[in-house]
Enzyme design. Structure first.
Site, PDB file in Angstrom:
ATOM      1  N   LYS A  45      31.044  65.636  71.862  1.00 47.27           N
ATOM      2  CA  LYS A  45      31.619  66.907  71.426  1.00 47.27           C
ATOM      3  C   LYS A  45      31.303  68.027  72.412  1.00 47.27           C
ATOM      4  O   LYS A  45      32.129  68.919  72.629  1.00 47.27           O
ATOM      5  CB  LYS A  45      31.100  67.248  70.026  1.00 47.27           C
ATOM      6  CG  LYS A  45      31.704  66.395  68.929  1.00 47.27           C
ATOM      7  CD  LYS A  45      31.275  66.834  67.554  1.00 47.27           C
ATOM      8  CE  LYS A  45      29.871  66.433  67.221  1.00 47.27           C
ATOM      9  NZ  LYS A  45      29.520  66.702  65.810  1.00 47.27           N
ATOM     10  N   ARG A  59      29.586  51.524  67.377  1.00 45.52           N
ATOM     11  CA  ARG A  59      30.438  52.702  67.473  1.00 45.52           C
ATOM     12  C   ARG A  59      31.699  52.351  68.258  1.00 45.52           C
ATOM     13  O   ARG A  59      31.742  51.377  69.006  1.00 45.52           O
ATOM     14  CB  ARG A  59      29.703  53.860  68.156  1.00 45.52           C
ATOM     15  CG  ARG A  59      29.310  53.590  69.595  1.00 45.52           C
ATOM     16  CD  ARG A  59      28.541  54.756  70.177  1.00 45.52           C
ATOM     17  NE  ARG A  59      29.393  55.943  70.277  1.00 45.52           N
ATOM     18  CZ  ARG A  59      28.933  57.133  70.666  1.00 45.52           C
ATOM     19  NH1 ARG A  59      27.649  57.303  70.933  1.00 45.52           N
ATOM     20  NH2 ARG A  59      29.751  58.152  70.758  1.00 45.52           N
ATOM     21  N   GLU A 116      28.432  66.276  61.130  1.00 46.42           N
ATOM     22  CA  GLU A 116      27.823  67.568  61.452  1.00 46.42           C
ATOM     23  C   GLU A 116      28.953  68.539  61.793  1.00 46.42           C
ATOM     24  O   GLU A 116      29.790  68.223  62.650  1.00 46.42           O
ATOM     25  CB  GLU A 116      26.877  67.435  62.648  1.00 46.42           C
ATOM     26  CG  GLU A 116      26.189  68.744  63.011  1.00 46.42           C
ATOM     27  CD  GLU A 116      25.323  68.620  64.265  1.00 46.42           C
ATOM     28  OE1 GLU A 116      24.524  69.543  64.515  1.00 46.42           O
ATOM     29  OE2 GLU A 116      25.461  67.617  64.989  1.00 46.42           O
TER      30      GLU A 116
END
Length: 599
Positions: free
Chosen positions: A325, A315, A95
């Site tokens: 983020k 992850r 994204e």
């Protein structure tokens, strides 16, 4: 069905070895040979064969006798279920709402590895479905960071390229009774989902849903309260199946499509549709999407889309490290760091600036690769791997603290005016890297810590020069150079520099963790655990050879550690700045410890 039955009766000869056994029996029947070739080349039959081979733990089905075998998988990476060489398509869907971090690096490097290993294709697709977060700046930074990682995708695409198609699929879902429009406030909707309670709009007609969908997508204020929800199962034990939101209004301009659209699909709707349309065969997803995988499959099935396989992995998390983020952006905005490329940041450009070697990063990621076990990794383990790589090419130089040093007079050494030099290799383990000249003189400087407790008569090694026997301690160190001295017998091996005008000041920069707590728990306010002391600089006197270094070169200052050139030497005002690279050890490689914890 008859074809499959007959093919199975022949022994299901899809692999090259099977064909070699079967062909002699039917060699006089060319039409049968043509039919067998047609059957064995069918993608579905090849996939079924590959799956069967996976069950028997064989690595690869061989369909073509003259095709070269695949290389063995690197340690840590598991075979992709049903993967057929030449047909595999993977994708990395970032994204564009921030800079890539090491967690993203794991995802893209794994996707790249599988695409290359199976001789397939890698798609980098920008998931640009939320104008509220996305910027052209982030999109450009992602392309740059992929280049830094050595990732060259076969295709770059954008979810926004499919907005019209996804819009059409949304209408199809409404017409098929698979979705409805809802204006329930967000908090109330969340409460209903927790309590397994149907929305008041769940039984609305197709005509009503179409009317409200048109209102929402028009951008009108009256449509802002409406969203599209999938009609799945509000009683499901899987919360993601309780009528998830698929479309919302957003009148902010999109960084690619401008004001063309006023409503956008969620990732949950867009991803399974575009994965199918772009030919993705294997969607690699982290374990945080485990619950959503059922929803992903439901959308593909209900819309009659080509389905793909999902490969789940854990992850990448590190201790004392923020990956969000949003939280990283707050640190940038509050100027707690210098920017997204700050060497204390876990961003791709941050860790590269810190001194990460890409080969080491790949090996480390592949080692974790297929595991679904979620752990908080220690940075030390990575830095230890990193050291193995950089030690192979880090040229050796010397530097001495500008304050904490002492002078030694080598009485039989050359006078300063003689301009004497010795030649030494840049990399002792690999002489092919070449040599450099080192100035030698009667007066040299040593690290003060290296000569503590030294006594008259003791022999020390001046590294790369030779053995010096100490003849005087009180009132200033003096000694005699011994040409045939015994290097092995001397206990002290010290760095040094000739005290000559050519030496110059060098800035060494060290870093510590931004977060003091090893692992932040749910509910923790990360702002309460910000480390106030994460950066320190010190000055050393450097060998003149350091002036020739270029930006991003990695070197070793002997007995100090490894460093990356952040700013090369330009002139007296724009001096050399070196960033210390951790080596995975709890302590420094000598007594020359820095100002911060040795991370």
């Amino acid at each position: 069905l008859a074809d499959i039955t007959l093919f199975a009766a022949m022994g299901f000869p899809t692999q090259a070895s099977d064909v070699q056994q079967t062909q002699p029996k039917i060699s006089n029947f060319n039409h049968v040979l043509r039919w067998m070739d047609m059957m064995r080349s069918h993608p579905s039959l090849r996939e079924a064969t590959q799956l069967a081979m996976g069950i028997t733990n064989d690595f690869q089905a061989i369909f073509d006798a003259d095709a070269p075998p695949l290389e063995p998988l690197v340690s840590g990476m598991a075979p992709l279920e049903g993967a057929i060489p030449g047909n595999v398509v993977t994708r990395f869907p970032p994204e564009p709402s921030g800079y890539l971090h090491v967690g993203h690096a794991k995802a893209v490097l794994m996707n790249q590895y599988y695409a290359q290993h199976y001789k397939g294709r890698l798609i980098v697709r920008f998931d640009d479905t939320n104008p509220s977060k996305e910027k052209e700046e982030y999109q450009e930074s992602i392309v740059e960071d992929l280049g830094k990682l050595g990732v060259v995708p076969d295709t770059i695409s954008f979810t926004s390229d499919y907005f019209l198609t996804i819009h059409a699929y949304a209408l199809t879902m409404i017409e098929g009774g698979l979705a409805y429009m809802d204006d329930t406030p967000q908090e109330e909707m969340q409460k209903e989902r927790m309590e397994l309670t149907n929305s008041k709009h769940r039984d609305q007609s197709v005509a009503q849903a179409q009317e409200y969908f048109a209102l929402m997508t028009s951008g009108a204020d009256a449509g802002s309260k409406w969203c599209l929800r999938a009609r799945i199962d509000m009683q499901s034990k899987n919360g993601t199946m309780r009528d998830p939101v698929l479309y919302r209004q957003n009148n902010l301009p999109h960084h690619r499509t401008g004001t063309t659209y006023h409503a956008y699909p969620t990732y949950d709707l867009a991803c399974p549709i575009v994965d199918s349309l772009e030919g993705v065969t294997h969607a690699l997803r982290t374990t945080e999407y485990d619950d959503r995988n059922e929803q992903y499959k439901w959308i593909q099935i209900m819309l009659g889309l080509r389905r793909n396989r999902m490969h789940t992995f854990a992850r990448l998390n590190f201790r004392h490290t923020l990956m969000s983020k949003r939280n990283l952006a707050w640190m940038v905005e509050e100027k707690l760091v210098d920017g997204w490329d700050d060497a204390r940041f876990p961003t791709v450009r941050g860790v590269i600036r810190r001194g990460v070697n890409l080969d080491a990063l790949r090996k480390f990621i592949y080692m974790q690769g297929a595991s679904r076990r979620i752990v908080n990794m220690e940075w030390g383990k990575f830095w230890a791997e990193n050291k193995k790589e950089i030690d192979r090419y880090a040229k050796r130089f010397m530097a001495i603290d500008t304050v904490e040093h002492v002078e030694l007079t080598v009485k039989n050494g050359p006078e300063e005016g003689e301009n004497a030099f010795l030649s030494t290799v840049l990399l002792p383990k690999d002489p092919s890297f070449g040599k450099r000249l080192v100035r030698i003189a009667q007066n040299v400087i040593l690290e003060k810590v290296d000569v503590e407790g030294i006594v008259v008569g003791e022999e020390i090694v001046l590294m790369r020069w030779g053995v010096v026997k100490i003849t005087k301690v009180e009132g200033g160190l003096e000694g005699d150079y011994i040409p045939e001295g015994d290097f092995k017998a001397a206990k002290r091996k010290v760095t040094w520099l000739a005290k000559v005008p050519e030496t110059f000041n060098v800035t060494l920069t060290e870093f510590d963790n931004l977060i003091t707590k090893e692992k932040l728990e749910d509910g923790d306010d990360f702002k309460q655990f910000i480390n106030p002391n994460t950066l320190a600089s010190s000055k050393v006197i450097g060998d003149v050879g350091l002036k020739s270094l270029q930006k991003d070169e990695i070197i070793q200052l002997e007995r100090r550690g490894y460093y990356r050139v952040d700013q090369p030497y330009m002139d007296a005002k724009r001096g050399l700045v070196l960033f210390m690279i951790p080596d995975g050890k709890a302590k420094a490689m000598s007594g020359l410890s820095g100002k911060l914890a040795h991370h």
